[in-house]
Enzyme design. Structure first.
Site, PDB file in Angstrom:
ATOM      1  CG  ASP A 312      -2.192   0.837   0.974  1.00  0.00           C
ATOM      2  OD1 ASP A 312      -2.181   1.666   0.051  1.00  0.00           O
ATOM      3  OD2 ASP A 312      -3.170   0.697   1.731  1.00  0.00           O
ATOM      4  CD  GLU A 508      -6.324   5.994   2.844  1.00  0.00           C
ATOM      5  OE1 GLU A 508      -5.446   5.530   3.581  1.00  0.00           O
ATOM      6  OE2 GLU A 508      -6.119   6.306   1.656  1.00  0.00           O
TER       7      GLU A 508
HETATM    8  C1  BGC Z   1      -5.053   3.248   0.525  1.00  0.00           C
HETATM    9  C2  BGC Z   1      -5.345   2.229  -0.555  1.00  0.00           C
HETATM   10  C3  BGC Z   1      -5.242   2.860  -1.917  1.00  0.00           C
HETATM   11  C4  BGC Z   1      -3.895   3.525  -2.072  1.00  0.00           C
HETATM   12  C5  BGC Z   1      -3.697   4.191  -3.416  1.00  0.00           C
HETATM   13  C6  BGC Z   1      -3.783   4.028   0.257  1.00  0.00           C
HETATM   14  O1  BGC Z   1      -3.623   5.067   1.157  1.00  0.00           O
HETATM   15  O2  BGC Z   1      -4.945   2.582   1.766  1.00  0.00           O
HETATM   16  O3  BGC Z   1      -6.626   1.691  -0.359  1.00  0.00           O
HETATM   17  O4  BGC Z   1      -5.434   1.883  -2.894  1.00  0.00           O
HETATM   18  O5  BGC Z   1      -3.748   4.516  -1.066  1.00  0.00           O
HETATM   19  O6  BGC Z   1      -4.458   5.334  -3.520  1.00  0.00           O
END
Ligand code: BGC
Length: 616
Positions: A312, A508
């Site tokens: 991630d 998030e």
């Molecule tokens: C998130 C992911 C996402 C990635 C790319 C991360 O902060 O946890 O779910 O796919 O960013 O944007």
């Protein structure tokens, strides 16, 4: 600072880069018309067209260490330039910007990068990745489907599969063929800011709907990426990373719970998933991004996953074992991560991989395994045969078609959950005069939530097309002889109040909350005033909740005659009106328990259990 780096800075850099590199964006005349031949360190000559007929192992074997290391990193679109691609040929680029290009602008931009990749030494086609988690994100004019929590409330496997096909169709119009979705989190605590990305608190529902969606994406030729492997939805409140309340925290899981979590990934693999994203979070105290046992022995071993694994966003920098980039790269790659999502440090990571292989810290076998997996998936995707996506077929010619809006609207109507209906105030009688108030009544941005146009959600004006709740009522007003009022000073003329309240868009950890209140930090501005206006009107009140989760409403519930949980309906939220007048039926059920206080969360004494939903 984080927000600046992820939001403001990227927008600025992307716009500047686009202005500077306009020549290489979308200029298909730069496309090589015949094989351009490079020579590697051993003097072998090859071009991407010479890869024809070769398998992933053979292609990997023909590459230099430098070329292999580049395949293993993914940089952000606001950082990587066309000339960087020509020099290094990175394996992937991803979007996370607040810029909403149109579909064809994205396609041209990606073709521009592909031209550069195919002029590089390795000439391996790159793949573009992004979070089209509920329809194509970061693009204007696309259909924004309801979020996963709605899909869980609708629990309609066939429509979920069709949603996968439709989202993939719109994705193909943009060229961003790798979709970081679906999120297979099994939600435990609604205080988590990513609750709405989860289908359900029931792992069997997550597993079933996730697999259906993946089948749709895959059959249409888009690379799915179930995430976040695993346990992300099970983290405990108070364990969040740094000062986050819950996001990226630790999940304490029994062997049975671990099996349940893994079963969703097994179903995803069976449905065709060829990439998997590793979670930021920890399981039983071990960070998933350094969890050799679960990534290598279980996912790639016992579960037979032969696709590739991506970390991630900058996740490896949170690892406990090392505070140097090189040390972190070694731990992550040796744990089984094949591609590093490194929006800004991709080049440092590429160098770290090269040095670590030369120093014997990463074996050649591990390097080759990682690269072979990435190349294998690119071959399966047809990228070697059709790097410029000229032969990709789409059902629709443009994004935002009526057909996909109707599909999103159907899912939205099916996802509405009726949780209270005293004195059968619903369905609304023909001829009713309605006072429609509250900050969620006419806000596409609130309906769509986070991961819409930009990471933290859109502005109303950025969402092209779509219908708000208010405009949905206006559409059917004539047919149902409804009189629509919106000015609270006319309250005395109304028969009933439609009170539309909800949460502000978030993504998030920004959505982590301690209180889960509509009138708290994450509530929409104006909720309090609208709630009070409805209460003092003395009129029957129907509350529509537009939120990413089951917020706590114990203080308000007695003031409301009916309560409808809409979650985050997406761009077609106007369909709510159809259900409220009885043109469509209520069929949605709660995908997760609804608590009356934060103290009762996860203690088995929910106000309403998952599965609850009144009907008419
Ligand atoms: C998130 C992911 C996402 C990635 C790319 C991360 O902060 O946890 O779910 O796919 O960013 O944007």
């Amino acid at each position: 600072m984080r927000k600046f780096l992820r939001y403001t800075l990227p927008v600025f850099i992307l716009i500047t880069a686009m202005l500077l590199s306009n020549a290489s964006c979308g200029n298909t005349s730069l496309k090589p018309t015949k094989a351009i031949t490079n020579s590697d360190d051993t003097g072998n000559k090859y071009s991407y067209q010479d890869y024809a007929g070769m398998g992933a192992e053979e292609i990997t074997a023909s590459m230099t260490l430098e070329d292999k290391a580049a395949q293993m990193v993914q940089g952000a679109v606001y950082m990587v330039s066309g000339s960087d691609m020509e020099k290094f040929d990175y394996g992937s680029i991803l979007s996370t910007t607040g810029t909403s290009l149109k579909a064809n602008e994205w396609l041209n931009k990606i073709i521009g990068y592909q031209q550069s990749a195919l002029l590089s030494h390795a000439q391996i086609p790159f793949i573009y990745g992004q979070d089209s988690v509920h329809g194509v994100n970061y693009s204007s004019g696309t259909v924004i489907f309801p979020h996963n929590i709605n899909i869980g409330a609708a629990n309609d496997p066939d429509l979920t599969y069709k949603m996968g096909l439709a989202v993939a169709d719109e994705i193909k119009l943009t060229g961003m063929l790798w979709n970081f979705a679906p999120c297979l989190a099994v939600s435990r605590d609604p205080r988590w800011g990513r609750t709405y990305e989860s289908y359900s608190s029931d792992y069997t529902v997550v597993s079933d709907l996730g697999a259906k969606y993946i089948r749709g994406l895959t059959e249409a030729g888009v690379l799915a990426c179930p995430k976040h492997f695993f346990g992300d939805g099970m983290v405990e409140y108070g364990t969040g990373e740094g000062d986050y309340l819950i996001d990226r925290g630790n999940a304490t899981l029994t062997d049975v719970q671990i099996k349940q979590q893994l079963s969703a990934y097994q179903a995803a693999i069976a449905a065709g998933a060829r990439s998997v994203m590793i979670s930021f979070s920890s399981v039983n105290g071990v960070r998933m991004s350094e969890n050799y046992h679960y990534i290598t022995e279980v996912l790639k071993g016992e579960m037979g996953f032969t696709g590739f694994v991506v970390s991630d966003w900058e996740a490896i920098h949170q690892l406990t074992g090392s505070d140097t980039i090189k040390g972190q790269v070694v731990i992550a790659v040796n744990s089984g991560i094949d591609m590093l999502m490194e929006p800004e440090k991709y080049e440092e990571c590429r160098k770290a991989i090269i040095d670590s292989v030369n120093e014997g810290k990463i074996t050649k076998e591990r390097l080759n395994d990682a690269v072979t997996r990435i190349i294998r998936v690119k071959l399966e995707m047809g990228l070697f045969d059709d790097p410029y996506m000229e032969n990709i077929k789409t059902v629709q010619k443009n994004t935002g078609s009526q057909e996909y809006r109707d599909l999103a609207g159907k899912l939205q109507e099916e996802s509405m959950v009726l949780v209270k209906n005293e004195n059968a105030v619903l369905p609304l009688a023909k001829g009713t005069t309605l006072m429609i108030i509250g900050p969620a009544a006419d806000s596409l941005a609130a309906q769509c939530g986070g991961w819409t146009i930009s990471w933290m959600g859109a502005q109303d004006a950025q969402i092209i097309g779509g219908t708000s709740i208010l405009s949905g009522f206006r559409k059917i007003a004539k047919e149902y002889n409804l009189k629509i009022l919106t000015d609270p000073s006319q309250m005395s003329q109304a028969d009933a109040v439609i009170l539309c309240v909800g949460e502000s868009p978030y993504a998030e950890w920004n959505g982590d909350t301690a209180d889960l209140l509509l009138t708290g930090k994450l509530g929409l501005a104006g909720n309090r005033e609208a709630i009070d206006a409805a209460a003092s009107s003395g009129l029957p009140t129907i509350a529509l909740i537009v939120a990413g989760r089951n917020v706590i409403i114990d203080k308000e519930i007695d003031q409301w005659d009916a309560v409808v949980q809409c979650y985050l309906p997406g761009s077609e939220g106007g369909g709510a009106a159809n259900v409220l007048v009885g043109k469509s039926v209520f069929s949605g059920t709660l995908p997760m328990p609804w608590y009356s206080s934060v103290d009762s969360i996860d203690k088995g004494d929910a106000w309403l259990q998952a599965g609850f939903g009144l009907k008419y």
